[in-house]
Design an enzyme around this catalytic site. Structure first.
Site, mmCIF file in Angstrom:
data_model
loop_
_atom_site.group_PDB
_atom_site.id
_atom_site.type_symbol
_atom_site.label_atom_id
_atom_site.label_comp_id
_atom_site.label_asym_id
_atom_site.label_seq_id
_atom_site.Cartn_x
_atom_site.Cartn_y
_atom_site.Cartn_z
ATOM 1 N N PRO A 86 0.818 -1.215 0.000
ATOM 2 C CA PRO A 86 0.000 0.000 0.000
ATOM 3 C C PRO A 86 0.854 1.269 0.000
ATOM 4 O O PRO A 86 0.410 2.330 -0.387
ATOM 5 C CB PRO A 86 -0.809 -0.118 1.305
ATOM 6 C CG PRO A 86 -0.674 -1.515 1.754
ATOM 7 C CD PRO A 86 0.590 -2.054 1.178
ATOM 8 N N GLU A 113 2.115 -7.688 8.277
ATOM 9 C CA GLU A 113 2.385 -6.249 8.239
ATOM 10 C C GLU A 113 3.448 -5.908 7.205
ATOM 11 O O GLU A 113 3.933 -4.781 7.149
ATOM 12 C CB GLU A 113 2.842 -5.779 9.635
ATOM 13 C CG GLU A 113 1.757 -5.905 10.693
ATOM 14 C CD GLU A 113 0.463 -5.215 10.283
ATOM 15 O OE1 GLU A 113 -0.583 -5.865 10.331
ATOM 16 O OE2 GLU A 113 0.538 -4.036 9.878
ATOM 17 N N ARG A 155 -0.763 -8.834 -21.010
ATOM 18 C CA ARG A 155 -1.626 -8.546 -22.167
ATOM 19 C C ARG A 155 -0.936 -7.588 -23.138
ATOM 20 O O ARG A 155 -1.353 -7.461 -24.289
ATOM 21 C CB ARG A 155 -2.968 -7.978 -21.742
ATOM 22 C CG ARG A 155 -2.916 -6.596 -21.129
ATOM 23 C CD ARG A 155 -4.293 -6.164 -20.651
ATOM 24 N NE ARG A 155 -5.179 -5.869 -21.753
ATOM 25 C CZ ARG A 155 -5.217 -4.705 -22.416
ATOM 26 N NH1 ARG A 155 -4.358 -3.736 -22.090
ATOM 27 N NH2 ARG A 155 -6.077 -4.504 -23.402
ATOM 28 N N ASP A 170 -7.088 0.770 -25.694
ATOM 29 C CA ASP A 170 -7.817 0.639 -24.431
ATOM 30 C C ASP A 170 -7.631 1.896 -23.566
ATOM 31 O O ASP A 170 -6.880 2.796 -23.889
ATOM 32 C CB ASP A 170 -7.417 -0.638 -23.682
ATOM 33 C CG ASP A 170 -5.929 -0.742 -23.449
ATOM 34 O OD1 ASP A 170 -5.281 0.160 -23.870
ATOM 35 O OD2 ASP A 170 -5.453 -1.704 -22.883
HETATM 36 O O1 LIG Z 1 -2.646 -4.024 0.884
HETATM 37 C C1 LIG Z 1 -1.590 -4.776 0.490
HETATM 38 C C2 LIG Z 1 -1.063 -5.779 1.343
HETATM 39 C C3 LIG Z 1 0.020 -6.541 0.913
HETATM 40 C C4 LIG Z 1 0.600 -6.308 -0.326
HETATM 41 C C5 LIG Z 1 0.087 -5.322 -1.156
HETATM 42 C C6 LIG Z 1 -1.001 -4.550 -0.755
HETATM 43 C C7 LIG Z 1 -1.507 -3.491 -1.672
HETATM 44 C C8 LIG Z 1 -2.575 -2.657 -1.489
HETATM 45 C C9 LIG Z 1 -2.612 -1.857 -2.654
HETATM 46 N N1 LIG Z 1 -1.619 -2.246 -3.441
HETATM 47 O O2 LIG Z 1 -0.929 -3.251 -2.859
#
Ligand SMILES: Oc1ccccc1-c1ccno1
Length: 240
Positions: A86, A113, A155, A170
């Site tokens: 994230p 985590e 793709r 696209d």
């Molecule tokens: O939320 C996550 C947890 C682990 C690995 C990746 C993510 C994530 C959330 C958004 N992009 O990747």
């Protein structure tokens, strides 16, 4: 293109071997190898995580296990290591195009985590490391994010899509969202296909589609309009 994925849930990636991507793998347009991280553990419990330094909720993935896995998998060359998180830079169509030009990608699926930061810092000493996010939300693990990225990248590889024009037309290919699409019947539940699409006037059709894309982008993703390069919008576009 060679793709390796390291995960504690290898079966999570099985859908990548179905349909279009599965056929591309069978045709040798790309290789996909999925590895169980626990293969690099040495204890009876096959432990891959531990408590976080500094306290706090959850567990962190151990550096030793990841270090051994990446040492072995990346011993024969220099892949780009892609770590979904994230906290990463946004994964966009432009990043998908960037990745599609790479000969070898290794995806590291974090859980809990996340992965001890030193794994990424150590890997960065010998290969490019990318921390990327597929969106502003939190998943349970990186596997779903990897499936999204692998599909978006694969793709774009030559020969994967039946009609290469699909990738050129696209959404995001010209920086705009795609407009609406229609097929038969001409009228469905008293909703008619726009006349212009049945006119046979391809100049008018192209113009209509561009106007629809501009309007949709303006209403749903005005940020994309702001990001367009200088000159991307012609006089007619700007008059919309
Ligand atoms: O939320 C996550 C947890 C682990 C690995 C990746 C993510 C994530 C959330 C958004 N992009 O990747």
């Amino acid at each position: 293109m060679r793709i390796d994925v390291v995960t504690i849930f290898p079966e999570y990636l099985d859908p990548l071997r179905q349909a279009l991507l599965g056929r591309a793998i069978d045709r040798g347009l790309l290789t996909l190898d999925v590895h169980d991280l626990r293969a690099w553990t040495h204890d009876v419990h096959k432990a891959v995580d531990d408590s976080p330094y500094g306290g706090g909720p959850g567990m962190v993935m151990k550096p030793q296990v990841w270090g051994e896995a990446l040492d072995e998998l990346c011993a024969s060359g220099t892949p780009r290591l892609v770590v979904p998180t994230p906290a990463g830079r946004p994964f966009t169509q432009a990043v998908a195009r960037e990745y599609a030009a790479q000969p070898w990608l290794v995806f590291a699926c974090g859980r809990y985590e996340g992965i001890d930061q030193r794994v990424l810092d150590d890997a960065a000493r010998r290969m490019p490391v990318d921390e990327v996010s597929i969106g502003d939300y939190v998943l349970v693990g990186g596997e779903v994010a990897v499936m999204v990225m692998v599909e978006a990248v694969a793709r774009l590889l030559p020969g994967v899509l039946g009609n290469p024009a699909s990738a050129e037309q696209d959404s995001f290919s010209d920086g705009l969202l795609e407009g609406p699409s229609y097929t038969r019947p001409e009228v469905w539940r008293d909703l008619a296909v726009p006349d212009v699409l049945r006119s046979g006037n391809h100049g008018a059709i192209d113009r209509w589609r561009r106007d629809q894309a501009l309007a949709r982008t303006f209403h749903r993703r005005p940020d994309l309009l702001d990001a367009l390069p200088e000159g991307a919008l012609d006089k007619h576009d700007r008059a919309q």
